[in-house]
Write an enzyme that holds these catalytic residues in place. Structure first.
Site, PDB file in Angstrom:
ATOM      1  N   ARG A 191       0.813  -1.221   0.000  1.00  0.00           N
ATOM      2  CA  ARG A 191       0.000   0.000   0.000  1.00  0.00           C
ATOM      3  C   ARG A 191       0.850   1.277   0.000  1.00  0.00           C
ATOM      4  O   ARG A 191       0.448   2.304   0.558  1.00  0.00           O
ATOM      5  CB  ARG A 191      -0.959   0.043   1.197  1.00  0.00           C
ATOM      6  CG  ARG A 191      -2.068  -0.982   1.099  1.00  0.00           C
ATOM      7  CD  ARG A 191      -3.169  -0.659   2.100  1.00  0.00           C
ATOM      8  NE  ARG A 191      -4.163  -1.717   2.174  1.00  0.00           N
ATOM      9  CZ  ARG A 191      -5.255  -1.758   1.412  1.00  0.00           C
ATOM     10  NH1 ARG A 191      -5.495  -0.805   0.546  1.00  0.00           N
ATOM     11  NH2 ARG A 191      -6.097  -2.758   1.523  1.00  0.00           N
ATOM     12  N   ARG A 225      -3.568   5.997   0.711  1.00  0.00           N
ATOM     13  CA  ARG A 225      -4.201   7.021   1.538  1.00  0.00           C
ATOM     14  C   ARG A 225      -3.299   7.855   2.440  1.00  0.00           C
ATOM     15  O   ARG A 225      -3.718   8.889   2.929  1.00  0.00           O
ATOM     16  CB  ARG A 225      -5.269   6.358   2.427  1.00  0.00           C
ATOM     17  CG  ARG A 225      -6.499   5.961   1.657  1.00  0.00           C
ATOM     18  CD  ARG A 225      -7.489   5.298   2.581  1.00  0.00           C
ATOM     19  NE  ARG A 225      -6.984   4.011   3.067  1.00  0.00           N
ATOM     20  CZ  ARG A 225      -7.623   3.262   3.969  1.00  0.00           C
ATOM     21  NH1 ARG A 225      -8.755   3.669   4.488  1.00  0.00           N
ATOM     22  NH2 ARG A 225      -7.115   2.105   4.345  1.00  0.00           N
ATOM     23  N   ARG A 257      -8.420  11.641  -4.563  1.00  0.00           N
ATOM     24  CA  ARG A 257      -9.636  10.966  -4.100  1.00  0.00           C
ATOM     25  C   ARG A 257     -10.793  11.933  -3.829  1.00  0.00           C
ATOM     26  O   ARG A 257     -11.930  11.511  -3.721  1.00  0.00           O
ATOM     27  CB  ARG A 257      -9.344  10.130  -2.848  1.00  0.00           C
ATOM     28  CG  ARG A 257      -8.690   8.781  -3.123  1.00  0.00           C
ATOM     29  CD  ARG A 257      -9.597   7.860  -3.941  1.00  0.00           C
ATOM     30  NE  ARG A 257     -10.933   7.794  -3.400  1.00  0.00           N
ATOM     31  CZ  ARG A 257     -11.290   7.027  -2.387  1.00  0.00           C
ATOM     32  NH1 ARG A 257     -10.434   6.221  -1.841  1.00  0.00           N
ATOM     33  NH2 ARG A 257     -12.534   7.048  -1.959  1.00  0.00           N
ATOM     34  N   ASP A 280      -7.260  -2.947  -6.622  1.00  0.00           N
ATOM     35  CA  ASP A 280      -7.865  -3.502  -5.412  1.00  0.00           C
ATOM     36  C   ASP A 280      -7.942  -5.017  -5.550  1.00  0.00           C
ATOM     37  O   ASP A 280      -8.056  -5.544  -6.654  1.00  0.00           O
ATOM     38  CB  ASP A 280      -9.270  -2.911  -5.213  1.00  0.00           C
ATOM     39  CG  ASP A 280      -9.825  -3.263  -3.846  1.00  0.00           C
ATOM     40  OD1 ASP A 280      -9.551  -2.518  -2.893  1.00  0.00           O
ATOM     41  OD2 ASP A 280     -10.506  -4.305  -3.726  1.00  0.00           O
ATOM     42  N   TYR A 291     -14.213 -13.043   1.095  1.00  0.00           N
ATOM     43  CA  TYR A 291     -15.067 -11.879   0.820  1.00  0.00           C
ATOM     44  C   TYR A 291     -16.375 -12.305   0.161  1.00  0.00           C
ATOM     45  O   TYR A 291     -17.449 -11.811   0.502  1.00  0.00           O
ATOM     46  CB  TYR A 291     -14.350 -10.879  -0.086  1.00  0.00           C
ATOM     47  CG  TYR A 291     -13.299 -10.050   0.609  1.00  0.00           C
ATOM     48  CD1 TYR A 291     -13.644  -9.181   1.647  1.00  0.00           C
ATOM     49  CD2 TYR A 291     -11.961 -10.103   0.223  1.00  0.00           C
ATOM     50  CE1 TYR A 291     -12.683  -8.407   2.279  1.00  0.00           C
ATOM     51  CE2 TYR A 291     -10.995  -9.328   0.861  1.00  0.00           C
ATOM     52  CZ  TYR A 291     -11.355  -8.489   1.886  1.00  0.00           C
ATOM     53  OH  TYR A 291     -10.420  -7.724   2.522  1.00  0.00           O
TER      54      TYR A 291
END
Lengths: 341, 341
Positions: B23, B27, B36, B72, B148
């Protein structure tokens, strides 16, 4: 054989492998859910008659080798001045998170009898009705309690707790010290009230690296076990995700080390040099599958224990709410029948 | 030295320990957060120019030894007919959970070029701009994707996935088989598009017992690695909570095994007989503390690696959003300077 559980805690021979389950009193039982229609979780914890009744529910259904007093890990924190609620399906929500040394300073350190007195009263009531089956008292371990206080709620990665620990080590150790004192007093009071054994739940400590455990947790856990040693009751030291922490957990103390399902029981026991008893370690999710899977995994665990004295059968964490009580009944019978000496 | 990362994947000598971060594009970077404000996460993933731009953001800031394509884990599932959204701070929410064999039967198995074509296009764009730094392609491992699909969202204890696995083993294996085929095709397409290495994220597989991993996951992971072996690029096999699964993960395959922070790097490498490279393993939460703690833990990891060829420095999981980019900059420099040969 009523003392099966206590003998195994002491690494002594038993006629069969003792079995009990974390959260054996709780949401998977219809009679508990019925009670919960009328009372909140904290209401039950604070009503000695109800807490005693819930504690005894699974004992009336299954020939379990130990009872565990019905309470919540958060129970002792109220007397420290912590305001929280227990939200259904979420867990504790803390009103004022611990963010600084001054927050820690504000926490009260009550006397033993002042910590969750209703739980102590419930222990007395249960003991009157138990007819010889041992009763386990318990408390959350300082790290696990601290993680709730700093995070403000349950967490998956415990970043706030870790950030606090790394950034404010003095405040962290002050917090752990206060929690250790309170947990010790609470455990002592439970034994005085009649508890025959104790379990310390460090449920979330497995989020830490071994180095962080050594620096930020181990000294406090050593103190906790030192200051409850004279009680003379067996102490179960439990956590999840603790494969790489097991030797330090043993160093900290406890007559029994609780294992989750991630480590094969024989591997864990070998790691601990067979010097302590072990408790575990079936994945609670197994009980949601067909009984053939439960049976296969259970027999594997008993085989790994190898009939050696000092194995207490349990799950690797609490019973899941969606578990069928019939599966629990069959599992208790399986453990007893398959381990008969 | 542009090939530091690829050499280490092959257990070959490098001038310094290579470093990149899971990552690393995301973010914690203000320039990403600014982007974003205008675009959703899936919008960026589906726009090759934007995905390429985000991939390159950390490379412009830090002398990292590898880039990883921005995408993702859920990306390849859309072409299988799965409808989902990515909710901020929560993760994927699946519209139609997989609950039965007929649900599994409905999943499509698209051709390689039809799986996330925008990601493949982004790989080509990044490669044009990278100037020699290797680019890592990636995919979620079948178990992690299956969890998931069955849970319908992220989970802490994965009880629905486990219940499905135990109760409907045929449907489970059919699901894993389809996912394996799609993941293999997607990984192959990424290498064809230009990826120099691959990482397989089995992020949540550590919720399983070793026995369950062996029965329900290992055969599929073996196939995944067998069917990507001829690509000739190094493959990193990563998971968290995998201490007791490491030898089986090595058996499944991968030139590099990714480690989380729960196991000391030297203990893990020894467990793997030093036959594969290792990647890791600083707790990402460490980066939220003062740099002295980052430094202490980082130097400890480098010491445990002992200068042996085949260590790629990384975190034990993805960079946390609240991380200060300056800390990342200092960490990259520390790894490079402290490991200079």
């Amino acid at each position: 054989m009523k003392d099966r559980f206590l003998l195994a805690c002491r690494l002594q021979h038993t006629d069969r492998t003792p079995v009990w389950f974390m959260r054996q009193a709780g949401r998977y039982l219809p009679e508990y859910r019925k009670l919960r229609e009328k009372y909140g979780l904290l209401e039950i914890c604070k009503n000695p008659e109800l807490a005693a009744e819930v504690t005894l529910m699974p004992l009336r259904r299954f020939p379990l080798d130990a009872a565990i007093i019905f309470a919540d890990l958060m129970t002792p924190l109220e007397a420290m001045g912590v305001k929280f609620e227990l939200r259904e399906g979420i867990g504790p929500i803390i009103e004022d998170k611990i963010c600084s040394l001054s927050d820690v300073d504000r926490l009260r350190v009550p006397d033993g009898e002042g910590i969750a007195p209703q739980t102590l009263q419930a222990i007395k009531l249960v003991k009157e009705q138990l007819d010889g089956t041992p009763l386990i008292g318990f408390a959350g371990a300082p790290f696990t309690l601290a993680s709730y206080l700093v995070e403000g709620k349950g967490s998956r990665d415990f970043t706030a707790a870790k950030q606090f620990m790394f950034s404010e080590p003095k405040a962290w150790h002050a917090l752990m010290e206060k929690l250790t004192i309170v947990v010790v007093r609470f455990l002592r009071a439970q034994v005085k009230a009649g508890a025959d054994a104790l379990q310390v739940f460090d449920s979330w400590v497995g989020c830490l690296s071994p180095e962080d455990y050594r620096e930020f947790v181990l000294p406090h856990m050593k103190r906790l076990f030192e200051e409850t040693a004279d009680l003379g009751v067996p102490r179960i030291h439990f956590g999840t995700n603790t494969t790489t922490l097991l030797t330090m957990m043993k160093e900290a103390g406890g007559e029994v080390i609780g294992l989750d399902w991630r480590i094969p029981l024989d591997v864990a026991w070998q790691t601990l040099n067979f010097e302590v008893a072990v408790q575990g370690n079936l994945d609670p999710a197994t009980l949601l599958g067909p009984f053939e899977v439960v049976q296969k995994r259970t027999l594997d665990i008993l085989k790994r224990a190898g009939g050696r004295p000092g194995h207490i059968f349990n799950l690797g964490h609490g019973i899941l709410p969606q578990t069928d009580p019939d599966t629990v009944a069959r599992l208790v019978d399986l453990v007893h029948s398959a381990s008969e000496n």
